[in-house]
Design a protein around this motif. Structure first.
Motif, PDB file in Angstrom:
ATOM      1  N   UNK A  43       0.832  -1.210   0.000  1.00  0.00           N
ATOM      2  CA  UNK A  43       0.000   0.000   0.000  1.00  0.00           C
ATOM      3  C   UNK A  43       0.866   1.260   0.000  1.00  0.00           C
ATOM      4  N   UNK A  44       1.922   1.265   0.811  1.00  0.00           N
ATOM      5  CA  UNK A  44       2.767   2.450   0.884  1.00  0.00           C
ATOM      6  C   UNK A  44       3.669   2.599  -0.328  1.00  0.00           C
ATOM      7  N   UNK A  45       4.089   1.497  -0.935  1.00  0.00           N
ATOM      8  CA  UNK A  45       4.832   1.604  -2.201  1.00  0.00           C
ATOM      9  C   UNK A  45       3.934   2.245  -3.260  1.00  0.00           C
ATOM     10  N   UNK A  46       2.661   1.879  -3.255  1.00  0.00           N
ATOM     11  CA  UNK A  46       1.710   2.470  -4.206  1.00  0.00           C
ATOM     12  C   UNK A  46       1.523   3.962  -3.927  1.00  0.00           C
ATOM     13  N   UNK A  47       1.444   4.347  -2.652  1.00  0.00           N
ATOM     14  CA  UNK A  47       1.297   5.763  -2.309  1.00  0.00           C
ATOM     15  C   UNK A  47       2.521   6.566  -2.745  1.00  0.00           C
ATOM     16  N   UNK A  48       3.704   5.976  -2.548  1.00  0.00           N
ATOM     17  CA  UNK A  48       4.941   6.648  -2.965  1.00  0.00           C
ATOM     18  C   UNK A  48       4.976   6.781  -4.484  1.00  0.00           C
ATOM     19  N   UNK A  49       4.589   5.727  -5.182  1.00  0.00           N
ATOM     20  CA  UNK A  49       4.540   5.780  -6.650  1.00  0.00           C
ATOM     21  C   UNK A  49       3.551   6.844  -7.117  1.00  0.00           C
ATOM     22  N   UNK A  50       2.425   6.942  -6.441  1.00  0.00           N
ATOM     23  CA  UNK A  50       1.431   7.960  -6.784  1.00  0.00           C
ATOM     24  C   UNK A  50       2.003   9.365  -6.593  1.00  0.00           C
ATOM     25  N   UNK A  51       2.743   9.551  -5.493  1.00  0.00           N
ATOM     26  CA  UNK A  51       3.370  10.857  -5.242  1.00  0.00           C
ATOM     27  C   UNK A  51       4.394  11.171  -6.323  1.00  0.00           C
ATOM     28  N   UNK A  52       5.133  10.162  -6.776  1.00  0.00           N
ATOM     29  CA  UNK A  52       6.131  10.375  -7.822  1.00  0.00           C
ATOM     30  C   UNK A  52       5.470  10.707  -9.160  1.00  0.00           C
ATOM     31  N   UNK A  53       4.343  10.067  -9.456  1.00  0.00           N
ATOM     32  CA  UNK A  53       3.610  10.371 -10.689  1.00  0.00           C
ATOM     33  C   UNK A  53       3.067  11.797 -10.633  1.00  0.00           C
ATOM     34  N   UNK A  54       2.519  12.159  -9.485  1.00  0.00           N
ATOM     35  CA  UNK A  54       2.006  13.525  -9.301  1.00  0.00           C
ATOM     36  C   UNK A  54       3.147  14.534  -9.487  1.00  0.00           C
ATOM     37  N   UNK A  55       4.311  14.187  -8.945  1.00  0.00           N
ATOM     38  CA  UNK A  55       5.502  15.038  -9.076  1.00  0.00           C
ATOM     39  C   UNK A  55       5.867  15.206 -10.550  1.00  0.00           C
ATOM     40  N   UNK A  56       5.864  14.104 -11.285  1.00  0.00           N
ATOM     41  CA  UNK A  56       6.207  14.153 -12.715  1.00  0.00           C
ATOM     42  C   UNK A  56       5.238  15.065 -13.484  1.00  0.00           C
ATOM     43  N   UNK A  57       3.970  14.985 -13.124  1.00  0.00           N
ATOM     44  CA  UNK A  57       2.992  15.825 -13.831  1.00  0.00           C
ATOM     45  C   UNK A  57       3.215  17.302 -13.530  1.00  0.00           C
ATOM     46  N   UNK A  58       3.701  17.621 -12.354  1.00  0.00           N
ATOM     47  CA  UNK A  58       3.959  19.018 -11.997  1.00  0.00           C
ATOM     48  C   UNK A  58       5.234  19.552 -12.647  1.00  0.00           C
ATOM     49  N   UNK A  59       6.143  18.658 -13.033  1.00  0.00           N
ATOM     50  CA  UNK A  59       7.412  19.097 -13.622  1.00  0.00           C
ATOM     51  C   UNK A  59       7.201  19.894 -14.909  1.00  0.00           C
ATOM     52  N   UNK A  60       6.167  19.583 -15.638  1.00  0.00           N
ATOM     53  CA  UNK A  60       5.910  20.273 -16.910  1.00  0.00           C
ATOM     54  C   UNK A  60       5.650  21.761 -16.706  1.00  0.00           C
TER      55      UNK A  60
END
Length: 97
Positions: A43-60
């Motif tokens: 569950x927490x690996x998924x939450x971390x992955x979600x945070x990283x995806x959100x981070x990637x979307x903000x990079x643009x």
């Protein structure tokens, strides 16, 4: 060479030292505890992955070095927070709580 004569790993040596200390008791985890710990980590690996995806979307949208540094710092803090929370929950399961 018998198994007793085989060289020991650092982990085996450390465990022997812990067992030798007065009051140390090694607890075996039940299958339910192992499953619960695996679920928590998943569950927490998924939450971390979600945070990283959100981070990637903000990079643009980043236009300055300061924004990038702030975004990177925010992601690092979120990873650390989630990891601490995960480890706390795992420790609770290990302790039977």
């Amino acid at each position: 060479m018998a198994d007793d004569d085989a060289p020991k790993s650092a982990v085996e040596i450390a465990m022997e030292k812990l067992r030798a200390r007065e009051g140390f008791e090694e607890k075996k985890l039940s299958d339910d505890q192992k499953a619960e710990i695996a679920e928590i980590r998943s569950r927490y690996r998924a939450k971390i992955a979600e945070a990283e995806i959100h981070h990637q979307s903000k990079l643009a949208a980043v236009t300055t070095r300061e924004e990038l540094e702030s975004l990177e710092s925010s992601l690092a803090r979120e990873r650390e927070r989630l990891t601490r929370e995960m480890e706390r929950k795992v420790a609770e399961v290990r302790s039977g709580g």
